[in-house]
Each structure stands twice: as C-alpha cells, then as structure tokens.
Design a protein around this motif. Structure first.
Motif, short mmCIF file in Angstrom:
data_model
loop_
_atom_site.label_atom_id
_atom_site.label_comp_id
_atom_site.label_asym_id
_atom_site.label_seq_id
_atom_site.Cartn_x
_atom_site.Cartn_y
_atom_site.Cartn_z
N THR A 1 -22.32 -7.86 11.58
CA THR A 1 -20.85 -7.83 11.69
C THR A 1 -20.19 -8.17 10.36
O THR A 1 -19.08 -8.71 10.32
N SER A 2 -20.89 -7.87 9.26
CA SER A 2 -20.34 -8.21 7.94
C SER A 2 -19.06 -7.43 7.63
O SER A 2 -18.18 -7.93 6.93
N ALA A 3 -18.94 -6.20 8.11
CA ALA A 3 -17.75 -5.39 7.87
C ALA A 3 -16.63 -5.83 8.80
O ALA A 3 -16.79 -5.83 10.02
N LYS A 4 -15.51 -6.20 8.23
CA LYS A 4 -14.37 -6.67 9.02
C LYS A 4 -13.49 -5.47 9.41
O LYS A 4 -12.35 -5.31 8.98
N ILE A 5 -14.07 -4.66 10.26
CA ILE A 5 -13.45 -3.38 10.61
C ILE A 5 -12.11 -3.58 11.31
O ILE A 5 -11.21 -2.75 11.18
N ASP A 6 -11.95 -4.69 12.02
CA ASP A 6 -10.70 -4.93 12.74
C ASP A 6 -9.56 -5.37 11.82
O ASP A 6 -8.43 -5.53 12.29
N SER A 7 -9.84 -5.57 10.55
CA SER A 7 -8.78 -6.05 9.65
C SER A 7 -8.48 -5.11 8.50
O SER A 7 -7.37 -5.13 7.96
N TYR A 8 -9.43 -4.26 8.11
CA TYR A 8 -9.21 -3.41 6.94
C TYR A 8 -7.99 -2.51 7.11
O TYR A 8 -7.22 -2.30 6.15
N PHE A 9 -7.77 -1.97 8.29
CA PHE A 9 -6.67 -1.02 8.44
C PHE A 9 -5.30 -1.71 8.40
O PHE A 9 -4.28 -1.07 8.18
N TRP A 10 -5.30 -3.04 8.63
CA TRP A 10 -4.03 -3.77 8.52
C TRP A 10 -3.65 -4.05 7.06
O TRP A 10 -2.48 -4.28 6.76
N ASP A 11 -4.62 -4.04 6.18
CA ASP A 11 -4.42 -4.47 4.80
C ASP A 11 -3.78 -3.36 3.97
O ASP A 11 -4.41 -2.35 3.66
N GLU A 12 -2.54 -3.55 3.58
CA GLU A 12 -1.82 -2.54 2.81
C GLU A 12 -2.38 -2.40 1.39
O GLU A 12 -2.06 -1.44 0.69
N CYS B 1 -5.53 -2.01 0.88
CA CYS B 1 -6.65 -1.06 1.00
C CYS B 1 -6.13 0.36 0.79
O CYS B 1 -4.97 0.67 1.08
N SER B 2 -7.00 1.23 0.32
CA SER B 2 -6.62 2.62 0.10
C SER B 2 -6.39 3.33 1.43
O SER B 2 -6.88 2.89 2.49
N PRO B 3 -5.64 4.43 1.44
CA PRO B 3 -5.41 5.17 2.69
C PRO B 3 -6.70 5.60 3.37
O PRO B 3 -6.81 5.52 4.60
#
Length: 459
Positions: free
Chosen positions: A240-251, A253-255
């Motif tokens: 569960t190292s990838a924080k998949i539930d948070s990356y899309f919230w982070d502005e 991060c790239s599109p």
C-alpha cells in the motif's frame, strides 16, 4: 396442415408471434408451467449462490470478472421468474423451497469443485448447457400465445445462458492445457452428469438412472473459503505504498498523475466484489430482492475494476504489472462477519456522497485532467455509487431502526476493520512503485503522441 384458409390481407397474424398451427399446440398447463418455472428459478438462485461463494477464491482475474457479471444475471433471472410465477397462481408461491431433492444433490455437488477448472465445468459446461437444453425444450413445446409472457421471459434468459456458456467454454479451452487436466475435467463432468440423470433431468420427467457415485457433499450447506486469491501475474498484493486515494486531490500533481490515480483507484475495486461474495452467500433469510440488489452492486464494483483495467490498457500498461492491494477483502472476509462487512461497505458509500469530497468532485477532477477515459470512468462510477448508497440505505437502516443507529453500528464495524487491518500491513515490505508506474505511463503517452504526429506528416 392448414385447417382452414384465413384471409389476413397479407398481414402476419397473431402479432407475428407464431402461425395458427403453432398456436393450436396444447403446450403446458398452468400447473406444469409453474412447476417447471420453479425448477428454473431454483437453478438460477443456486447459480447466483455458487458464483458468490467462489468469486474471492478463484485466482484468475478474468474469472472473477465473469463471476461478478454472471451472478447478477442469475439473480435477475430468478427475480423475473419469481414475478412471472406470482402472476399465475395465488400465494403461497413456495419459491424458496427446494422443488426436487435430487436437483439439490446435483447442485450441492457442483458447488464443491476443487479448482477453477472444476468450477467452470460444473457451472458452465454442465449446469448452463443443461439449462440451455431445458429452455429450448420449453420454448419448443409451449403455446406461445397462451403464455406469451413466459415465452418472452425465457427467450431473454436463453440468450444470456448461451452467452455465459460460450464464455465458459472459451475459458476452459484456455485452462485445460495438459492431458491430465483434460482427464480430470472429463471425470468431474461425467460425475455431475450422472447425478443429473439420477434426478431425471431438469424437467424431472426422464426415467432416473441408478446412481452409486461417491458424493463430496455431506448434505450440509457448502462452507465457502473466504480467502481472496490472485494468480501468479499479480505481485506484492499487500503493498500500500502508493497513496492512490490522495494523489488526485493534489493540485501539485500533473494532470496525467491525477487521472491515472483515479483510474488505478477503480482498478483496485476488485476487492469489493471479493468481500461482497461472502455477504451474498452467508447472509440468509432475506427477501430475494435483497440478493438481487446486492448482486447488482457487486457487478457494478466488478465493472469498475474492469474499467480500471481498460484505463491502464489505454495508458499502455498491463493491469497486473503493478501491485493491486488485496488487504481489505482479506481482512473483511476473515476477521469480520458478513453483516459487519456490509456495514463497512455502506459507510464507505455514504462518505462518497458529499459534493466537495465525494464522487462529484472526483468527476470534476477527471474532467480537469483532459483524459477522456478517466472522465468516462468517473462519470459512470459516480452514477453507480449513488445507487449503491441507496441500496445500503434500503436494506440496512430498517434492521437497526434509524439512520443514526445504523451509522453508529457501522462506525463500530469500521473501527474493528481498522484495528484488524494492521495485520495486512505486515505482509509486504511496501516497496515504492508508483513513480515507476507514472514514468511508464508518460513514456507511452510520448510514444503515442509521436506516432500520431508521424502518421499526420505522412498524410
């Protein structure tokens, strides 16, 4: 043979359903029709339960996907048959009773397949193919005008059964790749066919053949194995190292990273069907509508995982190349009761409804990324999750008396889940993989863009 010449002005008579001669066949009495429909219902209901019991256990992703789809179709078939029977006789209808104990023995044996091949042999090559034969016989012998609602119903069920059986045969062709596997598969098929003959066939009107076969079934309800499994293609399933539930919230991060974190979140949803299987199989005594609604939700969650699979295909990455966490279904299936697992599912669905933090916001983020597949996936995911929240509300709140009481007990289940989840964290070294995944996605996008430009220049 025409009994009399009828002037129909060249217009097909009887609404085009059949000819006059076909309409003169005696067909089935209402009593016989109801008797046969109850047998079809029992088989459809049993298939729904069989697939629910084994979805988590089978390791092949593609088989999980098919089980998720087909158990919903089986639930729908049962619901439609039940409705038709209710139109034909006064209650009590006896739709949850075993219509024939010999049919029960046959189906109880099929659910006890040892591995994926035996399960597919039983569910598809034997049961569904026999259902196809029985449905074709019924459609051939019935009077299509006298019981046209049944005719229309069974034609649709027949098409579904034919498509499911065809998938099963293709899957078996792929899995039976050694002579010894073929031999074992043939033995299991013959065993199940022997039990069906002993039952007198699905119609129950064939002279039963004596059966001395040794049964795996002890006459008790099958005890399902709730442990979720994945095959050798899948690596590090508790990572569960990838924080998949948070990356899309982070502005920041790239599109493309925001888009693919949403896509990967959908791919990860296969654990939901895996933990819904025990809910459907183990919770007993509910109205059939409960199982139909939850089967629909299970299929939707399976479909979301398949949409994630498609999203990675669009990005040029095999869906099994990077870790897909399985810890949630493992813990919920082995540490919590099916009722607690259903409460956890409902509580999660409720948390996805607020506009600014839920599914609508995920859709807005997907739209902002410019990725058409991510947007498509989120559009339908949002619609489905609204339905799922309603399903939980419909079936759980009456059990606990109020929304407040249901929320309180669901929060207790969530707490128990959180406490037990620590075990799964110990089953992986949690090696970081997300940067490598995104690098591969970007390389594929660059390569695809270059290919498009090259084709454009050639024109």
């Amino acid at each position: 043979m025409n009994r009399v010449d009828i002037d129909n002005k060249g217009i097909p008579p009887l609404a085009g359903i059949c000819t006059y001669d076909e309409a003169c066949k005696p067909g089935f009495t209402v009593d016989r029709s109801v008797e046969l429909l109850k047998r079809f219902n029992y088989i459809s209901k049993s298939l729904n339960q069989m697939l629910s019991a084994h979805l988590a256990r089978v390791p092949e992703w593609e088989v999980k996907c098919a089980f998720g789809y087909h158990l919903w179709l089986d639930a729908e078939h049962s619901a439609a048959i039940r409705k038709r029977v209710s139109e034909m006789r006064e209650p009590p209808l006896g739709l949850d009773q075993v219509p024939d104990d010999k049919l029960r023995i046959w189906l109880d044996e099929a659910i006890r397949g040892d591995d994926t091949i035996e399960l597919l042999i039983g569910f598809y090559r034997v049961i569904r193919k026999e259902m196809i034969k029985a449905l074709n016989r019924y459609l051939d012998e019935m009077n299509r005008i006298a019981e046209h609602p049944t005719y229309r119903l069974l034609r649709g069920i027949l098409q579904d059964q034919e498509e499911m059986a065809a998938w099963g045969e293709q899957a078996l062709t792929a899995l039976i790749d050694l002579p010894e596997k073929e031999k074992l598969a043939a033995h299991w098929e013959n065993h199940l066919q022997t039990l069906l003959k002993a039952a007198g066939g699905i119609f129950g009107d064939v002279t039963p053949e004596p059966c001395t076969a040794t049964l795996r079934s002890d006459g008790q309800k099958y005890e399902m194995d709730p442990v979720p499994r994945r095959d050798e293609r899948f690596i590090d399933p508790y990572n569960t190292s990838a924080k998949i539930d948070s990356y899309f919230w982070d502005e920041n991060c790239s599109p493309e990273e925001r888009a693919y974190s949403l896509i990967y979140k959908r791919l990860r949803e296969m654990d939901v069907p895996e933990w819904m299987g025990p809910i459907l199989y183990k919770i007993e005594g509910k109205p059939w509508e409960y199982y139909t609604d939850l089967s629909r939700q299970l299929w939707d969650e399976t479909r979301h995982a398949m949409l994630g699979e498609i999203g990675l295909y669009f990005g040029g990455v095999p869906f099994y190349k990077y870790p897909i966490p399985i810890g949630s279904s493992m813990i919920l299936n082995t540490e919590l009761t099916p009722t607690e697992a259903h409460l956890v599912l409902w509580r999660i669905e409720q948390s996805l409804m607020p506009k600014q933090t839920g599914k609508q916001k995920e859709w807005e983020i997907a739209k902002e990324t410019g990725n058409p597949i991510s947007l498509l996936i989120q559009d339908y995911d949002w619609a489905d999750e609204v339905l799922h929240a309603q399903i939980g509300h419909k079936w759980l709140i009456p059990d606990y008396g109020s929304l407040t009481a249901t929320t309180e007990i669901a929060d207790q289940a969530m707490k128990a889940w959180g406490q037990a989840a620590g075990k799964a964290a110990e089953w992986s070294e949690h090696k970081e993989w997300w940067p490598q995944f995104m690098e591969e996605i970007r390389e594929n996008e660059t390569r695809n863009a270059s290919g498009v430009m090259a084709r454009y220049k050639m024109r």
